[in-house]
Design an enzyme around this catalytic site. Structure first.
Site, PDB file in Angstrom:
ATOM      1  N   HIS A 104     -17.838  13.394 -28.325  1.00 14.25           N
ATOM      2  CA  HIS A 104     -17.617  12.189 -27.525  1.00 14.25           C
ATOM      3  C   HIS A 104     -17.457  12.558 -26.059  1.00 14.25           C
ATOM      4  CE1 HIS A 104     -16.456   8.144 -26.480  1.00 14.25           C
ATOM      5  NE2 HIS A 104     -15.374   8.607 -25.870  1.00 14.25           N
ATOM      6  N   SER A 105     -18.121  11.806 -25.182  1.00 15.27           N
ATOM      7  CA  SER A 105     -18.049  11.985 -23.735  1.00 15.27           C
ATOM      8  C   SER A 105     -18.474  13.420 -23.378  1.00 15.27           C
ATOM      9  CB  SER A 105     -16.637  11.650 -23.249  1.00 15.27           C
ATOM     10  OG  SER A 105     -16.590  11.532 -21.851  1.00 15.27           O
ATOM     11  N   MET A 106     -17.639  14.174 -22.675  1.00 15.68           N
ATOM     12  CA  MET A 106     -17.989  15.557 -22.369  1.00 15.68           C
ATOM     13  C   MET A 106     -18.350  16.313 -23.638  1.00 15.68           C
ATOM     14  SD  MET A 106     -15.681  18.651 -20.726  1.00 15.68           S
ATOM     15  CE  MET A 106     -14.923  19.076 -22.307  1.00 15.68           C
ATOM     16  N   SER A 131     -21.786  10.581 -28.548  1.00 18.03           N
ATOM     17  CA  SER A 131     -21.036   9.345 -28.331  1.00 18.03           C
ATOM     18  C   SER A 131     -20.508   9.255 -26.905  1.00 18.03           C
ATOM     19  CB  SER A 131     -19.860   9.292 -29.327  1.00 18.03           C
ATOM     20  OG  SER A 131     -18.921   8.303 -28.982  1.00 18.03           O
TER      21      SER A 131
END
Length: 257
Positions: A104-106, A131
């Protein structure tokens, strides 16, 4: 593709070690392994509910970056490249069965870069869930990591990724800020280096009001694999998956099953 393919034999370590965490041991004998990569400022424990929900049907592992929680005395790594190099070595022994990454994200960017390194060695993932992150080949001029502490905390609060009670505790904030800043620097200074696309299935998940991912930036992930590709858009912001946990877990579970 029916899971992991490899050019070399591997032995799974008995202990998960510093980088890799298993919260629910019931999944060791499962036929599929899910490895989860946290967001900037996040820790392995973010995925505890995922492990609880999917074990023992899958062996759920979560990555613990240096500089946080029980690794808080270790130096932080502020480069996606350095993190990916270290994690490729750490994750490689766990690729003895079909493996799927969830980031998720980074964590999505990092999972992608680790997957690239593994594929270059002959190991193909069963799938990659990216994500809350724009495609690696898209670029934004983001400089939140250069702000003062107040500015950095303001961005975290805006994204609602950290418990407000935690941010209200000055002692905890002082302890977690170095890791958050290092992660933001890693994410914001990352630049995609052209190379062969992945060959594994790629599932892109995004919130419809995420300020960090436009619809076009999410769709751009498609060019990063020659395998199956799917885009799912959920109601919510950058941390849409907190309110859409049931739907996201259903998506992951269907893939693992």
């Amino acid at each position: 593709m029916n899971g992991v393919t490899s050019t070399t034999a591997r032995t799974v370590p008995v202990e998960t070690g510093a980088w890799v965490r298993r919260f629910h041991p019931g999944g060791q004998d499962a036929g599929h392994r899910l490895i989860c990569f946290p967001h900037a400022g996040g820790s392995a424990s973010f995925y505890f509910p995922v492990s609880r929900a999917l074990t023992p049907g899958a062996d759920v592992l979560a990555i613990q970056y240096p500089g946080r929680q029980d690794r808080r005395h270790e130096p932080c790594l502020d480069s996606i490249g350095e993190l990916a190099d270290a994690l490729a070595a750490e994750v490689r022994p766990w690729c003895d069965r079909p493996v799927t990454f969830f980031g998720h994200s980074m964590g999505a960017t990092l999972a992608f870069e680790v997957a690239r390194r593994l594929e270059a060695e002959g190991t193909v993932l069963h799938g990659l869930f990216a994500s809350g992150r724009r495609a690696p080949s898209t670029v934004r001029d983001e400089r939140v990591h250069l702000r003062d502490d107040e500015g950095l905390l303001a961005d975290i609060t805006r994204l609602a990724g950290t418990d407000s009670a935690v941010l209200g505790d000055p002692e905890i904030v002082r302890m977690i800020l170095p890791a958050i800043r290092a992660d933001y620097r890693a994410a914001e200074t990352y630049r995609y280096q052209p190379g062969p696309p992945l060959t594994c299935p790629l599932f892109v998940l995004t919130g419809d009001s995420d300020p960090h991912v436009t619809a076009e930036e999410a769709r751009a992930w498609e060019r990063h694999t020659t395998g199956p590709y799917a885009l799912r858009t959920y109601s919510g912001g950058h941390f849409y998956l907190n309110s859409q946990a049931g739907a996201v877990l259903g998506e992951v579970s269907a893939h693992l099953g």
